[in-house]
Design a protein around this motif. Structure first.
Motif, mmCIF file in Angstrom:
data_model
loop_
_atom_site.group_PDB
_atom_site.id
_atom_site.type_symbol
_atom_site.label_atom_id
_atom_site.label_comp_id
_atom_site.label_asym_id
_atom_site.label_seq_id
_atom_site.Cartn_x
_atom_site.Cartn_y
_atom_site.Cartn_z
ATOM 1 N N PRO A 256 7.914 55.776 98.850
ATOM 2 C CA PRO A 256 9.315 56.210 98.935
ATOM 3 C C PRO A 256 10.280 55.135 98.453
ATOM 4 O O PRO A 256 9.977 53.948 98.520
ATOM 5 N N GLU A 260 15.370 57.390 99.896
ATOM 6 C CA GLU A 260 14.580 58.485 100.493
ATOM 7 C C GLU A 260 14.298 58.234 101.967
ATOM 8 O O GLU A 260 14.351 59.154 102.789
ATOM 9 N N THR A 261 14.013 56.977 102.303
ATOM 10 C CA THR A 261 13.697 56.715 103.710
ATOM 11 C C THR A 261 14.919 56.874 104.598
ATOM 12 O O THR A 261 14.791 57.065 105.798
ATOM 13 N N HIS A 266 13.510 62.682 106.123
ATOM 14 C CA HIS A 266 12.432 61.703 106.268
ATOM 15 C C HIS A 266 11.905 61.716 107.700
ATOM 16 O O HIS A 266 10.744 61.391 107.936
#
Lengths: 458, 592, 228
Positions: A256, A260-261, A266
């Motif tokens: 990732p 994205e995290t 997530h």
């Protein structure tokens, strides 16, 4: 006279030991041929001096052994000889230093074409970060470190958004590509070392250190920490997988980015997770409380990252793969229910909503003795066994004690944690080997039973 | 210069103590103080030796002994290192041998400041007590490694991060005070109290070694003191000398802007000279033992002295070779690798001269001589492995592996201890008036020499393999073949044998006090002044009514045409000896 | 004979004038020994402070280091207090020197008065330093709040400790003077005290200089010393 024979034999023995020793440098796997050749020069020069000096001494002792009728020579000094010896020594030193410093000049400066990645060391594991598409690593600072941001990324730095984060101590690298390694520590001194690469460097909190190398052959290489970093120093291991470029690209694409995290999904969707959990509830209970009859542990009250990791291990055959792991195999067989990573994350999100309650005690033992064993556990799992996201250690308090006993034994016997891709299993293995007897395990678990952490804090 | 002899002046005030307490407890006599220093040092050294035994048990046979866990392993390791380097070697070589030999060798009645000398030993005693006390506080002694690198030293995750480290810092500070008081005495006594005729270049090399080492100690220990004070402030007052912002086991720590590297620079500015503080007295003593028992003058005396001075001076410019992979600016590597390898030249010269002293000698293989030979062998080995680590690029793969452990044990542990044993066998007759039992001595030598080599030679190869030091257990390590674990087990067995055999030595020390053969006057036929006292062992005030006068250097062994094969320093030049001109031309070609 | 000649002597050669060698060497007086010891001790203290200075200058180049002077709002922009403290220590030093001179002339009474004054001024200095600490802490410049402050407290503290340690010896000498011991011994003792005192004054001036520089000066010093 025995001393003369002893000296000769010791010199001979040392040389033979050196020649026939199966313990020597690991086969080189990086560009640092210069290091190995300098070592060879050093071995030759020092070896010759060692042999000459000691054999000469042995001969002198033999030839000038005590005789009543003889007298020693009176010779305060011999300028010519001393000057010669000094000169020869100086030549030897120059012969050692020259190739050494030339190689060092190469070591100091990474080549232009080198790519960059970052190693983060913390007690007691590794994480890695690659620059994203912009080719630039974002700013970090320890004050940003939190459960959702273990890398301490500056959330406002645009350069950091596309950084690729590797939440694992297993690093992949492409073969024949040079890398400048930036090194950072969260807490204390560490040292990122792969013996086959030869290069190593300390990581120092508060600064970024660096080194460079180029992997030259594919394979699996163990990473060890080489700067004392506290109680778990010996268990701070990792792995570098050197592979072909395509395989590496594929692996990197699976990691990732920072952005994205930070996105909401997530953390998973508990509502979808609830539906998926229906199958799990059969064994693990409606409230995730676990069930001794079904050999199912409690899944409530556990850390998100830990649960995701374990489910992924089951899915990928990293856990529950060992032939002696009967219950693990059962669990692995159930993983068909969870199709993909997303399903795993969702079901874990639901598990996290379940109320936490302590499992009943079934194990008898001496908690006082167990406490002394727990001394080695507390730094990671917490003084109250409450678990710690930072050390990747799950909560132990409140878990079914029979489950803890089985897992300690599994780790100790290599039933769990032996798979190549298990990140923290080998670490647990090293510690589980400390509790050899059945009684010791019961005492330890009895002590964990006696702990009552604040249920609110994880 | 006023020539009122200190000792003569002191005579009025320096009355002979009579009661037991005044004689053996609060004594100001350098000989008693030396023995006090030695007994404390040997006691605490035995403690450290036992600690290393526990470590070897764990390393050789992992997880067999439940009394050793990762915490205690690190604690044992830290205490073993610290005790051995500072509380045993520094104290025994300078506090013990320095105290005993300096006044006798320079020909004076006592140290220049006897009261300070007494304070020194008692401060040392307190520092040892404080250090040992850390075994009994909550959390136990610190497990940060003898280098005490911050930040981990004062963070949770390292055993003894609360009380252990405080006691360690306190103990070190007290030791530094003790050493400074002693060191001032040694240096001043050597510079100011040498008897008539004792020029600097007539001093035995033992004195030179002790003198340079004391001087270095005085100038190097302040660095340790500074770093200890700063670390104590970081720990207790929350300052940030060495502490940057960091997250310790998930908790933010309230520090900002400190630098761990700063500590390392300070520590090694002390730490590297410390290596030579231990080595130089050993160099000196072994020179005298070799010369005496080979019945030959030390070869190249002047070169030996200059080498000591050069090594002493240079050792302040090499400290960062301990930090090649510490993350400091890599450019420094060029400078420190060069200075480090330069220091190899005077060191090599010393080795050559020891060996050349044996050449054309008349070598008596007495126990002290055996240990001295053992020293030359192990020191050669340890010194040469130092060339690997000093050459910056070679240090990169070897740093923090067992190669380093093997290297410094060979050079600081084994070879220095060889000299200590040689010195004890050599000077025991002077201190006690009795010889040590020879059979036991030989057994002790052979087991120690061969055992130590069997322990530390293979260890270098574990380092080649890449096995990291300070690991509680290796577990399954990909690059370690199974045979390496077997090797580890065999090292442990040799180490335990090596340890056990030391009981023979301790037993010999005690047994020979009463039962050893009487030594008589100057049993080895030595030339230096300490053997020329009117009484053996030397009485209070050392010299009876009159101080000795020195007429010659300390190495008049086997002087051509002289009646005896040794002429003590206080014997006037006689008519019967032809004066050897000693120039290079004369003896050229005969050597080698 | 200079040190070089001494170290190149060939000791095994028959000395042409052995008697001369015997006379030229030999133990010196306790007084010389004390003097030598003090000099070595001062060398040790100098090393101690040099090391602190070196780390201080290095530290001054790290981010987050806020020097105590250089801007009008910084506490040491106004150095009046520091000058006042310097005055106390200077007076103490001068008084001690006067005491020494008087004692040499054999005027014990005056010497005693001078010594008491020296002690008084020295104590004043320590108290004034404590006052300075209190002021600074009161303004929020506490020991842990910034490395610059930590160094300020560390350096002045270690300096003050040396002064207090010296005071013990000075008190002893003054006591001897008051009791009227052997004059030669007292003179020598005072001589050593005075040397130590002048050294501490000099040291204080260095500290004063170092602590009140601007960041730019630190930068310049760091570069000059190769620490930057």
């Amino acid at each position: 006279m025995i001393i003369v024979i002893a000296l000769v034999l010791l010199v001979l023995g040392t040389v033979l030991f050196h020649i026939f020793s199966p313990w020597t440098f690991t086969p080189l796997a990086s560009n640092w041929v210069a290091i190995d050749s300098t070592i060879n020069v050093t071995i030759w020069i020092t070896g010759i001096v060692f042999i000459l000096v000691n054999l000469f001494m042995a001969y002198a002792i033999y030839r000038f052994r005590y005789r009543k009728d003889r007298r020693a020579e009176y010779e305060p000094e011999n300028k010519k000889l001393e000057v010669w010896l000094t000169g020869i020594t100086a030549v030897g030193i120059v012969a050692l230093l020259t190739p050494g410093l030339i190689a060092w000049a190469d070591f100091v400066e990474a080549p232009e074409e080198a790519d960059t990645f970052e190693v983060v060391g913390k007690q007691w594991h590794w994480m890695y970060r690659f620059p994203g598409e912009d080719g630039e690593l974002g700013q970090t600072h320890p004050r940003f470190v939190s459960k959702d941001n273990p890398f301490g990324m500056d959330p406002d730095d645009p350069a950091g958004q596309d950084d690729i984060l590797v939440f694992s101590n297993i690093l992949h690298l492409p073969v024949d590509q040079s890398f400048k390694v930036l090194m950072r520590s969260m807490d204390v001194l560490h040292n990122f070392a792969v013996p086959e690469f030869r290069a190593k460097m300390d990581m120092v909190p508060g600064m970024v250190t660096h080194m460079w190398f180029e992997p030259t052959r594919t394979g699996n290489f163990e990473v060890v920490c080489m700067q004392l970093c506290g109680m778990g120093h010996h268990a701070m291991r990792g792995r570098v997988v050197v592979q072909e470029q395509e395989a590496f690209d594929q692996w990197l694409a699976g990691q990732p980015t920072f952005a994205e995290t930070q996105a909401a999904d997530h953390r998973g969707d508990p509502e979808r997770g609830e539906q998926l959990y229906a199958t799990c509830a059969g064994c693990h209970g409606n409230e995730g409380e676990g069930n001794a009859d079904m050999n199912a542990p409690k899944v409530s009250g556990l850390d998100h990252e830990y649960l995701v990791r374990q489910l992924r291990y089951y899915k990928e055959g990293i856990r529950g793969d060992h032939e002696d792991d009967t219950y693990g195999q059962q669990m692995a067989g159930m993983m068909g229910v969870l199709d993909d990573q997303e399903a795993i994350v969702d079901v874990v999100a639901y598990m996290n909503t379940l109320p936490d309650s302590s499992a009943p005690t079934t194990i008898e033992g001496d908690p006082e003795r167990g406490k002394s064993y727990y001394e080695s556990c507390k730094h990671c799992h917490g003084a109250q066994a409450e678990g710690n996201y930072f050390t990747k250690a799950p909560r132990l308090a409140g878990q079914h004690d029979w489950y803890l006993v089985r897992q300690i034994e599994n780790f100790r016997e290599g039933v769990r944690g032996s798979h190549d891709s298990d990140q923290y299993g080998p670490q647990m293995k090293l510690f589980a080997q400390r509790v050899q007897s059945e009684r010791a395990v019961r005492d330890l678990v009895a002590y964990i039973n006696s702990l009552e952490p604040d249920t609110d804090s994880e | 210069m006023t020539h009122v002899a200190i000792a003569d002046q002191e005579e009025e005030t320096h009355h002979h103590p009579t009661s037991f307490v005044a004689k053996y407890v609060w004594s100001q006599d350098h000989k008693v103080i030396a023995v006090q220093y030695s007994i404390i040092a040997i006691f605490v050294g035995v403690v450290a030796l036992i600690l290393s035994g526990f470590m070897r048990l764990q390393l050789g046979f992992p997880d067999t002994f439940s009394c050793i866990n990762p915490n205690t392993y690190l604690q044992f390791m830290t205490m073993h290192g610290m005790i051995m380097v500072i509380y045993l070697l520094t104290a025994l070589l300078l506090g013990g041998f320095g105290n005993y030999l300096i006044p006798l060798m320079v020909g004076t009645r006592d140290m220049v400041f006897p009261y300070l000398n007494m304070l020194s030993v008692w401060f040392y005693f307190v520092s040892v007590l404080v250090l040992l006390a850390s075994f009994f506080v909550s959390g136990g002694p610190t497990g940060a490694g003898w280098t005490l690198y911050p930040p981990q030293t004062i963070l949770p995750g390292t055993p003894g991060n609360e009380w252990g480290i405080i006691l360690m810092i306190a103990s070190l500070a007290i030791f530094i005070v003790a050493f400074t008081m002693g060191g001032l005495n040694y240096v001043t006594t050597i510079l100011q109290a040498r008897t008539h005729g004792m020029t600097l270049m007539r001093m035995p090399l033992t004195l030179w070694g002790i003198f340079i080492a004391s001087m270095m100690g005085l100038l190097a220990f302040p660095a340790l003191l500074v770093s200890a004070i700063m670390m104590a402030l970081d720990l207790l007052a929350g300052t940030s000398f060495f502490m940057p912002t960091l997250v310790s086991l998930g908790d933010s720590v309230d520090h900002e802007g400190g630098s761990p590297l700063l500590f390392q620079h300070l520590f090694w500015f002390f730490g590297h000279p410390e290596v030579y503080i231990v080595a130089l007295p050993a160099f000196g003593m072994v020179s005298d033992v070799l010369a005496t028992h080979a019945r030959k003058n030390i070869f190249g005396y002047r070169m030996m002295v200059w080498a000591l001075v050069i090594i002493g001076a240079l050792s302040f410019a090499v400290w960062a070779h301990h930090m090649f992979v510490s993350g400091m600016n890599l450019i420094f590597g060029f400078f420190f690798a060069t200075t480090t390898l330069i220091i190899a030249v005077p060191t090599a010269i010393k080795v050559y001269n020891w060996v050349l002293t044996l050449w054309q000698g008349n070598i008596k293989l007495t126990p002290p001589m055996l240990f001295a030979i053992g020293f030359v062998f192990t020191f050669t080995h340890g010194g040469l492995s130092g060339l690997f680590l000093g050459n910056v690029i070679v240090d990169v793969p070897l740093a923090d592996t067992y190669f380093v452990v093997a290297h410094f044990h060979m050079v600081m542990g084994v070879s220095t201890v060889m000299v200590l044993f040689a010195a004890i066998y050599h000077w025991y007759p002077l201190v006690t008036g009795r010889m040590l039992h020879e059979g036991m001595a030989r057994l002790h030598f052979w087991m120690t020499f061969l055992g130590a080599y069997a322990v530390f030679l293979p260890m270098h190869y574990l380092g080649f393999l890449g096995v990291p030091r300070r690991y509680f257990a290796m577990g399954d390590t990909a690059f370690m073949p199974e045979s390496a674990h077997t090797l580890n087990a065999s090292i442990s067995i040799f180490a335990l044998v090596l340890m056990l055999i030391q009981t023979v030595f301790i037993f010999n020390l005690i047994w020979s006090l009463k039962r050893g053969p009487k030594a008589g006057h100057n049993p080895w036929g030595a030339t230096s002044l300490e053997w020329q006292t009117p009484q053996v062992p030397p009485g209070h005030g050392n010299w009876g009514d009159k101080l000795p006068v020195v007429h010659r250097w300390a190495y008049d062994f086997s002087v051509p045409n002289a009646k005896e094969d040794c002429i003590p320093q206080n014997v006037p030049k006689g008519a019967d000896e032809t004066h050897h001109d000693g120039s290079g031309e004369h003896s050229e070609g005969k050597t080698v | 004979m200079n040190i070089f000649q001494k170290l190149t002597e060939k000791p095994w050669e028959p000395s042409s004038d052995a008697m001369a060698a015997a006379v030229a060497t030999g133990p010196t007086s306790q007084i010389d020994a004390r003097k030598l010891m003090l000099n070595i001790f001062l060398a040790i203290v100098s090393v101690l402070f040099l090391l602190i200075f070196a780390t201080f200058i290095t530290h001054s180049q790290y981010p987050g280091f806020e020097s105590l002077a250089g801007e009008p709002w910084k506490p040491f922009a106004d150095t009046t207090n520091l000058w006042l403290n310097t005055l106390w220590l200077t007076l103490s030093s001068v008084a001690m020197h006067t005491g020494l001179v008087k004692a040499r002339r054999g005027i014990s009474g005056h010497a005693l008065i001078a010594m008491v004054l020296a002690i008084f001024f020295a104590v004043q200095f320590v108290l004034a330093q404590l006052w300075l600490w209190r002021d600074l802490s009161g303004m929020g410049y506490t020991l842990p709040s910034n490395p610059a402050n930590s160094y300020f407290y560390l350096m002045t503290g270690v300096h003050a400790l040396h002064l207090i340690g010296g005071l013990v010896v000075v008190l002893r000498s003054t006591f001897l003077l008051w009791r009227g011991g052997a004059l030669e011994r007292i003179q020598n003792s005072l001589k050593l005290c005075a040397t130590y005192w002048h050294y501490l004054l000099g040291l204080w001036l260095v500290l004063f200089f170092l602590l009140t520089r601007s960041p730019e000066t630190y930068r310049a010093i760091a570069i000059a010393c190769g620490l930057g």
